[in-house]
Design a protein around this motif. Structure first.
Motif, PDB file in Angstrom:
ATOM      1  N   UNK A 318      71.460  -7.700 -31.557  1.00  0.00           N
ATOM      2  CA  UNK A 318      70.543  -7.108 -30.595  1.00  0.00           C
ATOM      3  C   UNK A 318      70.025  -8.141 -29.601  1.00  0.00           C
ATOM      4  N   UNK A 319      69.838  -9.379 -30.070  1.00  0.00           N
ATOM      5  CA  UNK A 319      69.412 -10.445 -29.157  1.00  0.00           C
ATOM      6  C   UNK A 319      70.462 -10.665 -28.075  1.00  0.00           C
ATOM      7  N   UNK A 320      71.731 -10.688 -28.473  1.00  0.00           N
ATOM      8  CA  UNK A 320      72.785 -10.899 -27.480  1.00  0.00           C
ATOM      9  C   UNK A 320      72.959  -9.680 -26.582  1.00  0.00           C
ATOM     10  N   UNK A 321      72.666  -8.480 -27.105  1.00  0.00           N
ATOM     11  CA  UNK A 321      72.704  -7.282 -26.266  1.00  0.00           C
ATOM     12  C   UNK A 321      71.631  -7.374 -25.178  1.00  0.00           C
ATOM     13  N   UNK A 322      70.460  -7.863 -25.552  1.00  0.00           N
ATOM     14  CA  UNK A 322      69.386  -8.013 -24.550  1.00  0.00           C
ATOM     15  C   UNK A 322      69.756  -9.077 -23.519  1.00  0.00           C
ATOM     16  N   UNK A 323      70.409 -10.143 -23.949  1.00  0.00           N
ATOM     17  CA  UNK A 323      70.866 -11.157 -22.992  1.00  0.00           C
ATOM     18  C   UNK A 323      71.912 -10.580 -22.043  1.00  0.00           C
ATOM     19  N   UNK A 324      72.745  -9.683 -22.556  1.00  0.00           N
ATOM     20  CA  UNK A 324      73.729  -9.020 -21.699  1.00  0.00           C
ATOM     21  C   UNK A 324      73.033  -8.158 -20.657  1.00  0.00           C
ATOM     22  N   UNK A 325      72.035  -7.381 -21.069  1.00  0.00           N
ATOM     23  CA  UNK A 325      71.291  -6.557 -20.113  1.00  0.00           C
ATOM     24  C   UNK A 325      70.543  -7.423 -19.106  1.00  0.00           C
ATOM     25  N   UNK A 326      70.087  -8.591 -19.546  1.00  0.00           N
ATOM     26  CA  UNK A 326      69.428  -9.516 -18.623  1.00  0.00           C
ATOM     27  C   UNK A 326      70.414 -10.010 -17.573  1.00  0.00           C
ATOM     28  N   UNK A 327      71.647 -10.315 -17.998  1.00  0.00           N
ATOM     29  CA  UNK A 327      72.659 -10.773 -17.043  1.00  0.00           C
ATOM     30  C   UNK A 327      73.006  -9.675 -16.044  1.00  0.00           C
ATOM     31  N   UNK A 328      73.105  -8.441 -16.531  1.00  0.00           N
ATOM     32  CA  UNK A 328      73.390  -7.313 -15.637  1.00  0.00           C
ATOM     33  C   UNK A 328      72.255  -7.145 -14.625  1.00  0.00           C
ATOM     34  N   UNK A 329      71.011  -7.289 -15.082  1.00  0.00           N
ATOM     35  CA  UNK A 329      69.861  -7.186 -14.168  1.00  0.00           C
ATOM     36  C   UNK A 329      69.892  -8.297 -13.124  1.00  0.00           C
ATOM     37  N   UNK A 330      70.254  -9.503 -13.541  1.00  0.00           N
ATOM     38  CA  UNK A 330      70.330 -10.621 -12.599  1.00  0.00           C
ATOM     39  C   UNK A 330      71.375 -10.350 -11.520  1.00  0.00           C
ATOM     40  N   UNK A 331      72.512  -9.823 -11.923  1.00  0.00           N
ATOM     41  CA  UNK A 331      73.567  -9.536 -10.949  1.00  0.00           C
ATOM     42  C   UNK A 331      73.169  -8.421  -9.999  1.00  0.00           C
ATOM     43  N   UNK A 332      72.259  -7.550 -10.460  1.00  0.00           N
ATOM     44  CA  UNK A 332      71.762  -6.474  -9.597  1.00  0.00           C
ATOM     45  C   UNK A 332      70.610  -6.938  -8.711  1.00  0.00           C
ATOM     46  N   UNK A 333      70.198  -8.206  -8.839  1.00  0.00           N
ATOM     47  CA  UNK A 333      69.144  -8.765  -8.006  1.00  0.00           C
ATOM     48  C   UNK A 333      67.748  -8.622  -8.557  1.00  0.00           C
ATOM     49  N   UNK A 334      67.607  -8.146  -9.787  1.00  0.00           N
ATOM     50  CA  UNK A 334      66.285  -7.933 -10.387  1.00  0.00           C
ATOM     51  C   UNK A 334      65.928  -9.143 -11.248  1.00  0.00           C
ATOM     52  N   UNK A 335      65.392 -10.176 -10.640  1.00  0.00           N
ATOM     53  CA  UNK A 335      65.069 -11.417 -11.337  1.00  0.00           C
ATOM     54  C   UNK A 335      64.000 -11.204 -12.398  1.00  0.00           C
ATOM     55  N   UNK A 336      62.953 -10.459 -12.067  1.00  0.00           N
ATOM     56  CA  UNK A 336      61.853 -10.259 -13.019  1.00  0.00           C
ATOM     57  C   UNK A 336      62.346  -9.579 -14.297  1.00  0.00           C
ATOM     58  N   UNK A 337      63.144  -8.522 -14.153  1.00  0.00           N
ATOM     59  CA  UNK A 337      63.666  -7.820 -15.312  1.00  0.00           C
ATOM     60  C   UNK A 337      64.608  -8.714 -16.113  1.00  0.00           C
ATOM     61  N   UNK A 338      65.422  -9.492 -15.410  1.00  0.00           N
ATOM     62  CA  UNK A 338      66.368 -10.388 -16.081  1.00  0.00           C
ATOM     63  C   UNK A 338      65.639 -11.418 -16.933  1.00  0.00           C
ATOM     64  N   UNK A 339      64.603 -12.031 -16.387  1.00  0.00           N
ATOM     65  CA  UNK A 339      63.881 -13.073 -17.115  1.00  0.00           C
ATOM     66  C   UNK A 339      63.071 -12.473 -18.256  1.00  0.00           C
ATOM     67  N   UNK A 340      62.393 -11.361 -18.014  1.00  0.00           N
ATOM     68  CA  UNK A 340      61.599 -10.727 -19.071  1.00  0.00           C
ATOM     69  C   UNK A 340      62.485 -10.334 -20.253  1.00  0.00           C
ATOM     70  N   UNK A 341      63.621  -9.715 -19.965  1.00  0.00           N
ATOM     71  CA  UNK A 341      64.539  -9.295 -21.032  1.00  0.00           C
ATOM     72  C   UNK A 341      65.157 -10.498 -21.726  1.00  0.00           C
ATOM     73  N   UNK A 342      65.516 -11.502 -20.931  1.00  0.00           N
ATOM     74  CA  UNK A 342      66.137 -12.698 -21.507  1.00  0.00           C
ATOM     75  C   UNK A 342      65.197 -13.474 -22.410  1.00  0.00           C
ATOM     76  N   UNK A 343      63.966 -13.669 -21.984  1.00  0.00           N
ATOM     77  CA  UNK A 343      62.991 -14.391 -22.810  1.00  0.00           C
ATOM     78  C   UNK A 343      62.707 -13.607 -24.090  1.00  0.00           C
ATOM     79  N   UNK A 344      62.621 -12.290 -23.976  1.00  0.00           N
ATOM     80  CA  UNK A 344      62.406 -11.470 -25.164  1.00  0.00           C
ATOM     81  C   UNK A 344      63.524 -11.625 -26.172  1.00  0.00           C
ATOM     82  N   UNK A 345      64.754 -11.773 -25.692  1.00  0.00           N
ATOM     83  CA  UNK A 345      65.901 -11.936 -26.590  1.00  0.00           C
ATOM     84  C   UNK A 345      65.827 -13.229 -27.379  1.00  0.00           C
ATOM     85  N   UNK A 346      65.251 -14.255 -26.800  1.00  0.00           N
ATOM     86  CA  UNK A 346      65.186 -15.559 -27.463  1.00  0.00           C
ATOM     87  C   UNK A 346      64.215 -15.567 -28.634  1.00  0.00           C
ATOM     88  N   UNK A 347      63.368 -14.556 -28.734  1.00  0.00           N
ATOM     89  CA  UNK A 347      62.374 -14.523 -29.806  1.00  0.00           C
ATOM     90  C   UNK A 347      62.849 -13.860 -31.078  1.00  0.00           C
TER      91      UNK A 347
END
Length: 388
Positions: A318-347
């Motif tokens: 699930x952590x890697x799934x959240x990192x994947x969604x963060x990468x998809x958000x980054x590619x869509x230009x949504x930096x805030x969503x990408x970072x929020x999702x990515x940091x959450x995955x690291x926990x």
């Protein structure tokens, strides 16, 4: 020598550094560092972190220090291999092994959620029991079954050792598992040993070695569960090599093989592949291949399947799934969503450091390439450093 000292010396030697050069870079008193490296002293958490950062160990050294502190008696990287040599060195076994097999299955089903250091300690305990049982007389069939149990234990312990950053010990354990599979005439254990080798190589960026291990494992047991997962590892490596057509071919072969197999009795068994786990492999491969729509769809499936009424059943996936969604958000230009999702995955509570750091590192590169100079991208990098 403690696990920490072994790892520091190995990395220092690999980089061609003298002890004095490392001490100056940390910085740390050379004599104190020498005593730590030789196992005479334990490092503080801060010193372990600084040495890990200076040597670019990506969490290996921090994990070794943690292991020394948690279980001094079970922290020696080579102890697993020593126990397995005891298993292989004896010719006798008891008549009844059914209870042992049931226990090994339960341990393999605990991989996703149980703390890695704790699972390693219990795995060692059962290896000792197998070695003790092999001292007693029995028939050839029972002897083979004990070797099979030891082979599965070795695969499991090798995985948790690698999760803890114990690369050298994990590889020795994996090799012993393959040897036990050969000795027992159990091709599926041999194939899973190749799958573990492919995973090690993937997280160390040795993508050609992943393909070699995948081919070897699929040749040994072409119709088994390991062959499906090896196709997934193959797809992951090909994605990182930029071979999009190869990714689709590997995923297609793996999916076709999986669909011909009956549903597993214990899908939570670490050495079993079911559709939920296959979504995890497809998610990673499609993300690297740039197919964001498919990557996101598989990631959401992984998150849905991993959620349970009592908590997450597959926190590492699930952590890697959240990192994947963060990468998809980054590619869509949504930096805030990408970072929020990515940091959450690291926990995530249960971590496989090599896998988590590989995928999180790829997201870090993506963020800084797309959003150079943005403070939010730097926030993710800092969170990643803290995990390391």
């Amino acid at each position: 020598m403690a696990a920490f000292g072994q790892r520091v010396r190995a990395l220092r030697t690999e980089r061609g550094w003298s002890l004095g050069e490392l001490a100056a870079s940390v910085p740390c008193d050379k004599g104190h560092l020498s005593r730590i490296e030789n196992g005479g002293r334990r490092p503080t958490a801060e010193l372990a972190r600084r040495i890990d950062e200076v040597l670019g160990a990506r969490g290996d050294i921090v994990a070794a220090a943690h292991l020394d502190a948690v279980a001094a008696d079970d922290a020696r990287p080579w102890e697993t291999a020593e126990l397995l040599r005891r298993v292989q060195a004896n010719d006798a076994a008891p008549a009844t092994v059914e209870a042992l097999h049931a226990t090994v299955v339960e341990l393999c089903c605990q991989y996703a959620t149980r703390p890695a250091a704790e699972l390693r300690v219990e795995g060692h305990g059962w290896m000792r029991e197998v070695a003790r049982l092999l001292h007693r007389p029995t028939g050839l069939a029972a002897h083979r079954e004990l070797l099979v149990a030891a082979g599965w234990l070795a695969l499991l312990v090798g995985c948790v050792e690698y999760d803890l950053g114990m690369r050298a010990g994990a590889e020795a354990t994996r090799t012993a598992a393959r040897q036990l599979g050969d000795e027992a005439g159990h091709p599926e254990i041999v194939a899973w040993a190749q799958e573990v080798a492919a995973w090690f190589a993937l997280t160390q960026s040795r993508y050609r070695d992943v393909l070699t291990a995948a081919q070897a494992g699929q040749a040994v047991a072409p119709g088994g569960s390991a062959a499906v997962q090896l196709a997934g590892q193959e797809a992951k490596a090909l994605a990182r090599l930029g071979d999009v057509a190869g990714v689709r071919d590997a995923l297609g072969r793996g999916r076709a093989l999986l669909e011909r197999m009956p549903g597993p009795e214990r899908p939570d068994h670490h050495f079993v592949v079911d559709p939920d786990k296959w979504d995890f492999y497809a998610m990673d491969a499609y993300r690297l291949a740039g197919d964001d729509e498919r990557a996101a769809r598989h990631a959401r499936t992984v998150l849905t399947a991993g959620a349970g009424p009592d908590g997450e059943r597959a926190p590492m996936r699930m952590a890697e799934a959240r990192l994947t969604l963060a990468a998809v958000a980054a590619r869509a230009g949504d930096l805030e969503q990408a970072v929020t999702t990515g940091v959450g995955a690291l926990g995530a509570g249960r971590k496989s450091l090599p896998s988590l750091l590989m995928v999180a590192g790829e997201l870090d590169v993506e963020l800084h390439r797309r959003f150079p100079g943005e403070a939010a991208a730097d926030d993710f990098r800092q969170a990643l450093r803290e995990v390391r």
